[in-house]
Design an enzyme around this catalytic site. Structure first.
Site, PDB file in Angstrom:
ATOM      1  N   ALA A  49       0.868  -1.168   0.000  1.00  0.00           N
ATOM      2  CA  ALA A  49       0.000   0.000   0.000  1.00  0.00           C
ATOM      3  C   ALA A  49       0.909   1.224   0.000  1.00  0.00           C
ATOM      4  CB  ALA A  49      -0.880  -0.014   1.235  1.00  0.00           C
TER       5      ALA A  49
ATOM      6  N   GLY B 112       0.628  -4.910   0.974  1.00  0.00           N
ATOM      7  CA  GLY B 112      -0.603  -4.988   0.185  1.00  0.00           C
ATOM      8  C   GLY B 112      -0.419  -5.726  -1.135  1.00  0.00           C
TER       9      GLY B 112
ATOM     10  N   GLU C 220      -0.780  -9.283  -0.277  1.00  0.00           N
ATOM     11  CA  GLU C 220      -2.200  -9.513   0.030  1.00  0.00           C
ATOM     12  C   GLU C 220      -3.034  -9.602  -1.250  1.00  0.00           C
ATOM     13  OE1 GLU C 220      -1.726  -6.188   2.787  1.00  0.00           O
ATOM     14  OE2 GLU C 220      -2.745  -7.396   4.295  1.00  0.00           O
TER      15      GLU C 220
ATOM     16  N   GLU D  84       4.719  -4.934   7.369  1.00  0.00           N
ATOM     17  CA  GLU D  84       3.978  -3.846   8.020  1.00  0.00           C
ATOM     18  C   GLU D  84       4.491  -3.517   9.416  1.00  0.00           C
ATOM     19  OE1 GLU D  84       2.620  -6.236   6.203  1.00  0.00           O
ATOM     20  OE2 GLU D  84       1.094  -5.402   4.893  1.00  0.00           O
TER      21      GLU D  84
HETATM   22  N1  CAA Z   1       4.539   3.175  -0.898  1.00  0.00           N
HETATM   23  C1  CAA Z   1       4.902   4.312  -1.486  1.00  0.00           C
HETATM   24  N2  CAA Z   1       6.009   4.450  -2.236  1.00  0.00           N
HETATM   25  C2  CAA Z   1       6.788   3.376  -2.368  1.00  0.00           C
HETATM   26  C3  CAA Z   1       6.476   2.145  -1.781  1.00  0.00           C
HETATM   27  C4  CAA Z   1       5.277   2.054  -1.024  1.00  0.00           C
HETATM   28  N3  CAA Z   1       4.877   0.917  -0.453  1.00  0.00           N
HETATM   29  N4  CAA Z   1       7.460   1.252  -2.078  1.00  0.00           N
HETATM   30  C5  CAA Z   1       8.342   1.910  -2.837  1.00  0.00           C
HETATM   31  N5  CAA Z   1       7.946   3.205  -3.017  1.00  0.00           N
HETATM   32  C6  CAA Z   1       8.628   4.255  -3.769  1.00  0.00           C
HETATM   33  C7  CAA Z   1       9.817   4.790  -3.005  1.00  0.00           C
HETATM   34  O1  CAA Z   1       9.408   5.744  -2.059  1.00  0.00           O
HETATM   35  C8  CAA Z   1      10.643   5.372  -4.134  1.00  0.00           C
HETATM   36  O2  CAA Z   1      10.085   6.622  -4.504  1.00  0.00           O
HETATM   37  P1  CAA Z   1      11.078   7.882  -4.786  1.00  0.00           P
HETATM   38  O3  CAA Z   1      11.888   7.462  -5.984  1.00  0.00           O
HETATM   39  O4  CAA Z   1      10.111   8.991  -5.097  1.00  0.00           O
HETATM   40  O5  CAA Z   1      11.891   8.071  -3.565  1.00  0.00           O
HETATM   41  C9  CAA Z   1      10.388   4.411  -5.288  1.00  0.00           C
HETATM   42  O6  CAA Z   1       9.194   3.711  -4.954  1.00  0.00           O
HETATM   43  C10 CAA Z   1      11.490   3.396  -5.464  1.00  0.00           C
HETATM   44  O7  CAA Z   1      11.709   2.764  -4.220  1.00  0.00           O
HETATM   45  P2  CAA Z   1      13.162   2.611  -3.544  1.00  0.00           P
HETATM   46  O8  CAA Z   1      14.033   3.735  -3.951  1.00  0.00           O
HETATM   47  O9  CAA Z   1      12.943   2.405  -2.070  1.00  0.00           O
HETATM   48  O10 CAA Z   1      13.650   1.275  -4.259  1.00  0.00           O
HETATM   49  P3  CAA Z   1      14.655   0.179  -3.667  1.00  0.00           P
HETATM   50  O11 CAA Z   1      14.926  -0.741  -4.794  1.00  0.00           O
HETATM   51  O12 CAA Z   1      15.798   0.807  -2.970  1.00  0.00           O
HETATM   52  O13 CAA Z   1      13.800  -0.596  -2.541  1.00  0.00           O
HETATM   53  C11 CAA Z   1      11.851  -1.721  -1.664  1.00  0.00           C
HETATM   54  C12 CAA Z   1      12.662  -1.329  -2.919  1.00  0.00           C
HETATM   55  C13 CAA Z   1      12.630  -2.700  -0.798  1.00  0.00           C
HETATM   56  C14 CAA Z   1      10.558  -2.385  -2.152  1.00  0.00           C
HETATM   57  C15 CAA Z   1      11.533  -0.453  -0.841  1.00  0.00           C
HETATM   58  O14 CAA Z   1      10.996   0.525  -1.716  1.00  0.00           O
HETATM   59  C16 CAA Z   1      10.525  -0.669   0.259  1.00  0.00           C
HETATM   60  O15 CAA Z   1      10.899  -1.183   1.313  1.00  0.00           O
HETATM   61  N6  CAA Z   1       9.268  -0.268   0.029  1.00  0.00           N
HETATM   62  C17 CAA Z   1       8.226  -0.397   1.027  1.00  0.00           C
HETATM   63  C18 CAA Z   1       7.741  -1.818   1.165  1.00  0.00           C
HETATM   64  C19 CAA Z   1       6.704  -1.910   2.246  1.00  0.00           C
HETATM   65  O16 CAA Z   1       6.948  -1.635   3.394  1.00  0.00           O
HETATM   66  N7  CAA Z   1       5.486  -2.330   1.872  1.00  0.00           N
HETATM   67  C20 CAA Z   1       4.365  -2.434   2.797  1.00  0.00           C
HETATM   68  C21 CAA Z   1       3.601  -1.179   2.793  1.00  0.00           C
HETATM   69  S1  CAA Z   1       2.422  -1.094   4.102  1.00  0.00           S
HETATM   70  C22 CAA Z   1       1.107  -1.989   3.567  1.00  0.00           C
HETATM   71  O17 CAA Z   1       1.094  -2.547   2.482  1.00  0.00           O
HETATM   72  C23 CAA Z   1       0.001  -2.021   4.548  1.00  0.00           C
HETATM   73  C24 CAA Z   1      -1.126  -2.886   4.229  1.00  0.00           C
HETATM   74  O18 CAA Z   1      -1.152  -4.090   4.441  1.00  0.00           O
HETATM   75  C25 CAA Z   1      -2.317  -2.313   3.714  1.00  0.00           C
END
Ligand code: CAA
Length: 257
Positions: A66, A111, A114, A134
């Site tokens: 998400a 998400g 999921e 999460e």
């Molecule tokens: N939400 C918003 N933006 C996201 C995102 C997310 N879940 N995942 C990645 N992005 C964005 C980053 O912010 C980045 O944007 P900018 O270029 O504007 O800074 C872009 O995508 C590229 O990401 P990274 O630079 O971080 O890429 P990376 O290769 O270094 O890392 C990654 C990749 C490991 C997936 C890392 O992006 C990450 O950890 N993302 C978050 C993953 C996460 O925690 N997901 C769970 C979200 S919470 C959820 O889903 C709750 C639920 O159940 C409803």
């Protein structure tokens, strides 16, 4: 014209949906979820629908979760509303009357995982990374992960994944039953072609009936579920498909459904 967040490709009733927000690794924000729900509503009533494949744009990510930036300042009420919209949409995907397959081509987190769990089965490319991270963000999974993950991989593995937030690779996802197959990214296109051919050659009503029997049966006790299977099996003999399929076998020709 506004950018399309869900790309659609229709290959004779096999519809591929591509979540397309590559700059944010296809993270699910409200706009993506709204568009996905609209697309799913339009598919629900299509009699010619044979299967739905869902994937993420690019070669790096299926869906990275998400959208964290959008969620960051939400109140509890807004969080409930956001999760509610996503749950409703994911349920629509799950309830489509045809097989729904996740093509997991990279990050499949939160998400995203999921969403994949609501698909009938998933295949992963060998760069795929799965997880419910999460807890690292101070929340629990909100798009069905605490419920669908234990149903797919068992409660012990699910609690391991949701409480540690650890990421697993495609091979581990295969071993625990989160995905059915793993392949190099370069082979995904050939897999999709083969799957499309296979699903097209089967009786469409029989494919729908098979999915319905499994889904509806899982919500019932075994005896009721077996009775349901018998009813659906008998129903097959009321249509043209069974007659064509069995005649073709006896006449040593290919069935034409
Ligand atoms: N939400 C918003 N933006 C996201 C995102 C997310 N879940 N995942 C990645 N992005 C964005 C980053 O912010 C980045 O944007 P900018 O270029 O504007 O800074 C872009 O995508 C590229 O990401 P990274 O630079 O971080 O890429 P990376 O290769 O270094 O890392 C990654 C990749 C490991 C997936 C890392 O992006 C990450 O950890 N993302 C978050 C993953 C996460 O925690 N997901 C769970 C979200 S919470 C959820 O889903 C709750 C639920 O159940 C409803």
């Amino acid at each position: 014209m506004s950018e399309q967040l869900i790309e659609r490709q229709d290959n004779g009733g096999i519809v591929t949906l591509t979540i397309s927000r590559p700059k944010a690794l296809n993270a699910l924000n409200s706009a993506v979820i709204t568009e996905l729900e609209q697309v799913l509503v339009s598919l629900e009533t299509r009699d010619d629908l044979r299967a739905v494949l869902i994937t993420g744009a690019g070669e790096k990510s299926f869906v990275a979760g998400a959208d964290i930036a959008e969620m960051k300042d939400k109140t509890p009420e807004q969080a409930r509303e956001f999760a509610g919209q996503a749950l409703r949409t994911i349920k629509r995907l799950e309830k489509l009357p045809v097989p729904v397959v996740a093509l997991v081509n990279g990050f499949c987190l939160g998400g995203g995982c999921e969403l994949a769990l609501a698909c009938d089965w998933a295949v992963a490319t060998d760069n795929a990374v799965f997880g419910q991270p999460e807890v690292l963000l101070g929340v629990i999974p909100g798009f069905g992960g605490t419920q669908r993950l234990p149903r797919r991989v068992g409660p012990a593995m699910a609690i391991d994944l949701v409480t540690t937030g650890r990421k697993i690779d495609a091979q581990e996802a295969l071993r625990i039953g989160l995905v059915n197959r793993v392949m190099p990214q370069a082979e995904l296109g050939a897999y999709v072609d083969e799957l499309t051919k296979q699903l097209r050659s089967n009786g469409p009503q029989a494919v729908r009936g098979s999915k319905q029997a499994v889904h509806d049966g899982l919500d019932q006790d075994l005896d009721s579920a077996l009775a349901l299977e018998t009813s659906l099996f008998a129903l097959c003999f009321a249509g043209d498909e069974q007659s064509e399929g069995m005649s073709a076998f006896v006449e040593k020709r290919k069935a034409n459904f």
